[in-house]
Design a protein around this motif. Sequence first.
Motif, PDB file in Angstrom:
ATOM      1  N   TRP A 114       2.301  13.875   0.503  1.00 22.84           N
ATOM      2  CA  TRP A 114       3.307  14.392  -0.413  1.00 22.84           C
ATOM      3  C   TRP A 114       4.143  15.450   0.290  1.00 22.84           C
ATOM      4  CZ3 TRP A 114       2.880  19.357  -3.318  1.00 22.84           C
ATOM      5  CH2 TRP A 114       3.953  19.525  -4.212  1.00 22.84           C
ATOM      6  N   ILE A 115       5.449  15.432   0.029  1.00 26.83           N
ATOM      7  CA  ILE A 115       6.354  16.434   0.606  1.00 26.83           C
ATOM      8  C   ILE A 115       6.779  17.419  -0.482  1.00 26.83           C
ATOM      9  CG2 ILE A 115       8.550  16.781   1.812  1.00 26.83           C
ATOM     10  CD1 ILE A 115       8.072  13.906   3.006  1.00 26.83           C
ATOM     11  N   SER A 116       7.513  16.919  -1.489  1.00 27.19           N
ATOM     12  CA  SER A 116       7.937  17.764  -2.614  1.00 27.19           C
ATOM     13  C   SER A 116       8.504  16.865  -3.704  1.00 27.19           C
ATOM     14  CB  SER A 116       9.016  18.762  -2.152  1.00 27.19           C
ATOM     15  OG  SER A 116       9.440  19.570  -3.241  1.00 27.19           O
ATOM     16  N   GLY A 117       8.253  17.217  -4.965  1.00 25.67           N
ATOM     17  CA  GLY A 117       8.793  16.413  -6.057  1.00 25.67           C
ATOM     18  C   GLY A 117       8.444  14.945  -5.885  1.00 25.67           C
ATOM     19  N   GLY A 118       9.436  14.077  -5.943  1.00 31.63           N
ATOM     20  CA  GLY A 118       9.222  12.641  -5.802  1.00 31.63           C
ATOM     21  C   GLY A 118       9.320  12.139  -4.370  1.00 31.63           C
ATOM     22  N   GLU A 119       9.245  13.046  -3.402  1.00 29.78           N
ATOM     23  CA  GLU A 119       9.332  12.637  -1.986  1.00 29.78           C
ATOM     24  C   GLU A 119       7.951  12.665  -1.339  1.00 29.78           C
ATOM     25  OE1 GLU A 119      11.813  15.146   0.442  1.00 29.78           O
ATOM     26  OE2 GLU A 119      11.715  13.780   2.167  1.00 29.78           O
ATOM     27  N   GLN A 121      -8.167  -8.428  -2.546  1.00 24.81           N
ATOM     28  CA  GLN A 121      -9.366  -8.574  -3.376  1.00 24.81           C
ATOM     29  C   GLN A 121      -9.670  -7.254  -4.077  1.00 24.81           C
ATOM     30  OE1 GLN A 121     -11.498  -9.910   0.050  1.00 24.81           O
ATOM     31  NE2 GLN A 121     -11.638 -12.000  -0.752  1.00 24.81           N
ATOM     32  N   GLN A 122      -9.434  -6.163  -3.373  1.00 23.79           N
ATOM     33  CA  GLN A 122      -9.617  -4.826  -3.932  1.00 23.79           C
ATOM     34  C   GLN A 122      -8.817  -3.850  -3.084  1.00 23.79           C
ATOM     35  OE1 GLN A 122     -13.171  -2.432  -3.214  1.00 23.79           O
ATOM     36  NE2 GLN A 122     -13.428  -2.113  -5.404  1.00 23.79           N
ATOM     37  N   ILE A 123      -8.306  -2.805  -3.730  1.00 27.45           N
ATOM     38  CA  ILE A 123      -7.632  -1.731  -2.995  1.00 27.45           C
ATOM     39  C   ILE A 123      -8.341  -0.425  -3.331  1.00 27.45           C
ATOM     40  CG2 ILE A 123      -5.475  -0.441  -2.693  1.00 27.45           C
ATOM     41  CD1 ILE A 123      -3.979  -3.030  -3.460  1.00 27.45           C
ATOM     42  N   ARG A 124      -8.641   0.358  -2.300  1.00 25.47           N
ATOM     43  CA  ARG A 124      -9.275   1.669  -2.476  1.00 25.47           C
ATOM     44  C   ARG A 124      -8.286   2.754  -2.053  1.00 25.47           C
ATOM     45  NH1 ARG A 124     -12.416  -2.116  -0.465  1.00 25.47           N
ATOM     46  NH2 ARG A 124     -11.614  -1.671   1.632  1.00 25.47           N
ATOM     47  N   MET A 125      -8.230   3.812  -2.842  1.00 24.33           N
ATOM     48  CA  MET A 125      -7.307   4.915  -2.550  1.00 24.33           C
ATOM     49  C   MET A 125      -8.085   6.222  -2.699  1.00 24.33           C
ATOM     50  SD  MET A 125      -3.638   5.654  -4.371  1.00 24.33           S
ATOM     51  CE  MET A 125      -2.685   7.111  -3.963  1.00 24.33           C
ATOM     52  N   ARG A 126      -8.126   7.004  -1.631  1.00 28.55           N
ATOM     53  CA  ARG A 126      -8.805   8.302  -1.661  1.00 28.55           C
ATOM     54  C   ARG A 126      -7.749   9.400  -1.629  1.00 28.55           C
ATOM     55  NH1 ARG A 126     -10.843   4.803   1.246  1.00 28.55           N
ATOM     56  NH2 ARG A 126      -9.779   5.457   3.162  1.00 28.55           N
ATOM     57  N   LEU A 127      -7.860  10.302  -2.570  1.00 21.80           N
ATOM     58  CA  LEU A 127      -6.840  11.331  -2.762  1.00 21.80           C
ATOM     59  C   LEU A 127      -7.420  12.697  -2.418  1.00 21.80           C
ATOM     60  CD1 LEU A 127      -4.341  11.238  -5.598  1.00 21.80           C
ATOM     61  CD2 LEU A 127      -5.789  13.258  -5.554  1.00 21.80           C
ATOM     62  N   HIS A 128      -6.753  13.394  -1.521  1.00 23.25           N
ATOM     63  CA  HIS A 128      -7.143  14.754  -1.121  1.00 23.25           C
ATOM     64  C   HIS A 128      -6.122  15.694  -1.733  1.00 23.25           C
ATOM     65  CE1 HIS A 128      -9.591  13.133   2.374  1.00 23.25           C
ATOM     66  NE2 HIS A 128      -8.768  12.115   2.156  1.00 23.25           N
ATOM     67  N   VAL A 129      -6.592  16.631  -2.562  1.00 19.70           N
ATOM     68  CA  VAL A 129      -5.628  17.483  -3.258  1.00 19.70           C
ATOM     69  C   VAL A 129      -6.127  18.927  -3.335  1.00 19.70           C
ATOM     70  CG1 VAL A 129      -6.577  16.792  -5.519  1.00 19.70           C
ATOM     71  CG2 VAL A 129      -4.259  17.736  -5.378  1.00 19.70           C
ATOM     72  N   LYS A 130      -5.184  19.843  -3.141  1.00 15.51           N
ATOM     73  CA  LYS A 130      -5.440  21.273  -3.381  1.00 15.51           C
ATOM     74  C   LYS A 130      -4.438  21.731  -4.421  1.00 15.51           C
ATOM     75  CE  LYS A 130      -6.952  22.338   1.327  1.00 15.51           C
ATOM     76  NZ  LYS A 130      -6.558  23.000   2.591  1.00 15.51           N
ATOM     77  N   ALA A 131      -4.949  22.409  -5.469  1.00 13.35           N
ATOM     78  CA  ALA A 131      -4.073  22.826  -6.561  1.00 13.35           C
ATOM     79  C   ALA A 131      -4.678  24.049  -7.240  1.00 13.35           C
ATOM     80  CB  ALA A 131      -3.905  21.691  -7.566  1.00 13.35           C
ATOM     81  N   ASP A 132      -3.869  24.713  -8.072  1.00 10.38           N
ATOM     82  CA  ASP A 132      -4.316  25.966  -8.710  1.00 10.38           C
ATOM     83  C   ASP A 132      -5.012  25.708 -10.052  1.00 10.38           C
ATOM     84  OD1 ASP A 132      -2.228  25.191 -10.340  1.00 10.38           O
ATOM     85  OD2 ASP A 132      -1.283  27.170 -10.388  1.00 10.38           O
ATOM     86  N   CYS A 133      -5.973  24.775 -10.052  1.00 11.98           N
ATOM     87  CA  CYS A 133      -6.683  24.476 -11.311  1.00 11.98           C
ATOM     88  C   CYS A 133      -8.115  24.088 -10.980  1.00 11.98           C
ATOM     89  CB  CYS A 133      -5.974  23.350 -12.063  1.00 11.98           C
ATOM     90  SG  CYS A 133      -6.036  21.775 -11.213  1.00 11.98           S
ATOM     91  N   PHE A 151      -2.597  14.482  -0.033  1.00  7.72           N
ATOM     92  CA  PHE A 151      -2.429  13.295   0.816  1.00  7.72           C
ATOM     93  C   PHE A 151      -3.463  12.247   0.441  1.00  7.72           C
ATOM     94  CE2 PHE A 151      -5.815  13.706   4.023  1.00  7.72           C
ATOM     95  CZ  PHE A 151      -6.118  15.052   3.977  1.00  7.72           C
ATOM     96  N   THR A 152      -3.154  11.013   0.782  1.00  4.20           N
ATOM     97  CA  THR A 152      -3.984   9.885   0.356  1.00  4.20           C
ATOM     98  C   THR A 152      -4.229   8.937   1.527  1.00  4.20           C
ATOM     99  OG1 THR A 152      -2.026   8.660  -0.375  1.00  4.20           O
ATOM    100  CG2 THR A 152      -3.158   9.947  -2.040  1.00  4.20           C
ATOM    101  N   LEU A 169       0.848  -1.211   0.000  1.00  3.45           N
ATOM    102  CA  LEU A 169       0.000   0.000   0.000  1.00  3.45           C
ATOM    103  C   LEU A 169       0.883   1.262   0.000  1.00  3.45           C
ATOM    104  CD1 LEU A 169      -2.848  -0.925   2.534  1.00  3.45           C
ATOM    105  CD2 LEU A 169      -2.851  -1.165   0.036  1.00  3.45           C
ATOM    106  N   HIS A 170       1.963   1.225   0.766  1.00  2.00           N
ATOM    107  CA  HIS A 170       2.907   2.359   0.780  1.00  2.00           C
ATOM    108  C   HIS A 170       3.489   2.590  -0.625  1.00  2.00           C
ATOM    109  CE1 HIS A 170       6.473   4.769   1.616  1.00  2.00           C
ATOM    110  NE2 HIS A 170       7.250   3.761   1.306  1.00  2.00           N
ATOM    111  N   ALA A 171       3.860   1.512  -1.297  1.00  2.00           N
ATOM    112  CA  ALA A 171       4.414   1.624  -2.659  1.00  2.00           C
ATOM    113  C   ALA A 171       3.368   2.213  -3.616  1.00  2.00           C
ATOM    114  CB  ALA A 171       4.874   0.242  -3.149  1.00  2.00           C
ATOM    115  N   LEU A 172       2.142   1.747  -3.492  1.00  2.00           N
ATOM    116  CA  LEU A 172       1.063   2.232  -4.363  1.00  2.00           C
ATOM    117  C   LEU A 172       0.772   3.708  -4.096  1.00  2.00           C
ATOM    118  CD1 LEU A 172      -1.184   1.659  -6.429  1.00  2.00           C
ATOM    119  CD2 LEU A 172      -2.629   0.898  -4.519  1.00  2.00           C
ATOM    120  N   ALA A 173       0.687   4.080  -2.819  1.00  2.00           N
ATOM    121  CA  ALA A 173       0.435   5.481  -2.455  1.00  2.00           C
ATOM    122  C   ALA A 173       1.516   6.382  -3.043  1.00  2.00           C
ATOM    123  CB  ALA A 173       0.410   5.636  -0.929  1.00  2.00           C
ATOM    124  N   GLY A 174       2.772   5.964  -2.863  1.00  2.00           N
ATOM    125  CA  GLY A 174       3.892   6.780  -3.316  1.00  2.00           C
ATOM    126  C   GLY A 174       3.935   6.920  -4.824  1.00  2.00           C
TER     127      GLY A 174
END
Lengths: 185, 185
Positions: free
Chosen positions: B39-44, A140-152, A116-117, A90-95
């Motif tokens: 997420w921290i920065s770039g690929g970190e 059986q299944q993996i769920r990933m929820r992504l929280h993001v703030k961005a300028d778009c 963050f996820t 899960l850590h690998a997938l998140a990253g």
Amino acid sequence: MQTKTTINGLNQQQMMDTIGAIQGNPGLANFVFRARNRWISGGENRSTIRDFYGAGAEDSSRTQDFVYTNGEPPVLLGSNEGANPVEYLLHALAGCVTTTFVLHAAARGIEIQELFTELDGDIDLNGLLGLDESVNPGYQQIRMRLHVKADCSEQELDDLLSYTQARSPVCNTVCRPIPVQVTRA
Amino acid sequence: MQTKTTINGLNQQQMMDTIGAIQGNPGLANFVFRARNRWISGGENRSTIRDFYGAGAEDSSRTQDFVYTNGEPPVLLGSNEGANPVEYLLHALAGCVTTTFVLHAAARGIEIQELFTELDGDIDLNGLLGLDESVNPGYQQIRMRLHVKADCSEQELDDLLSYTQARSPVCNTVCRPIPVQVTRA
């Protein structure tokens, strides 16, 4: 006049140079990653990671090994020596999804302010234990929820997320069938 | 008279009790593992891992988080802040096959004296970068070589390895297509 040279912590010039080099010589994109692991006792074992092949050469940028320890919780017969292998997945997938998202955001000129996820995945251990042949021992299944703030816009974020999911190496290793060759040396 | 109570570092009585409990109530084998990543920065970026659901309850055995950092090497626009996500996936695979092997060896009464593995996997980054739509962005193949010394025959080791490959959760998450649901929260 000052040129802005990084976006999302990535060097824009280096990004463009890398893309350009690979477009000129697609073989530069062939990478071989490696790990070595040693069993310690029970559910405890430890990997060392350092060298890899990529961009046409053996990498020599790392001056020491990365060392990571797998363990198991007491309910799975261990002593919490480290996260367990399915948690590391899960850590690998998140990253991977995160880095892929940040990279393609940068390529589109989108600045990420926060990301963050949260992930969870279901496993039926009847598969691991061999108690039910009809159960897939893997997730059986993996769920990933992504929280993001961005300028778009929200639409641009949704488009970027779809593109990311289709491009992330770990996500595509999990959601597609990948051959794993296990042999005794 | 003294009874031998561990094999390969695993408590035999606890193993038998666990199997017995699941045979009596197969639902106890349903686990949900979790990770949170920022997420921290770039690929970190960095994951924290602690809680999970299993054996019919939320686990409370861990008194602190496990924390793991993803990074990238300079050739992939990072500063070696940690292993990268596809390398962590190899660590997860190595650990899972190892633990599954050791567990089923114990169940068969086989004592392992030494066990280490070497893994490598091929990736074509034209997939990640979106430069070639025909390329799978994930690993194309992963190879794992297992070095083992144990108190049994070569044939028993080969049988155990085949069984292990069919039972390992991470191996079966990689070699089978597993649904990954990615959503924006």
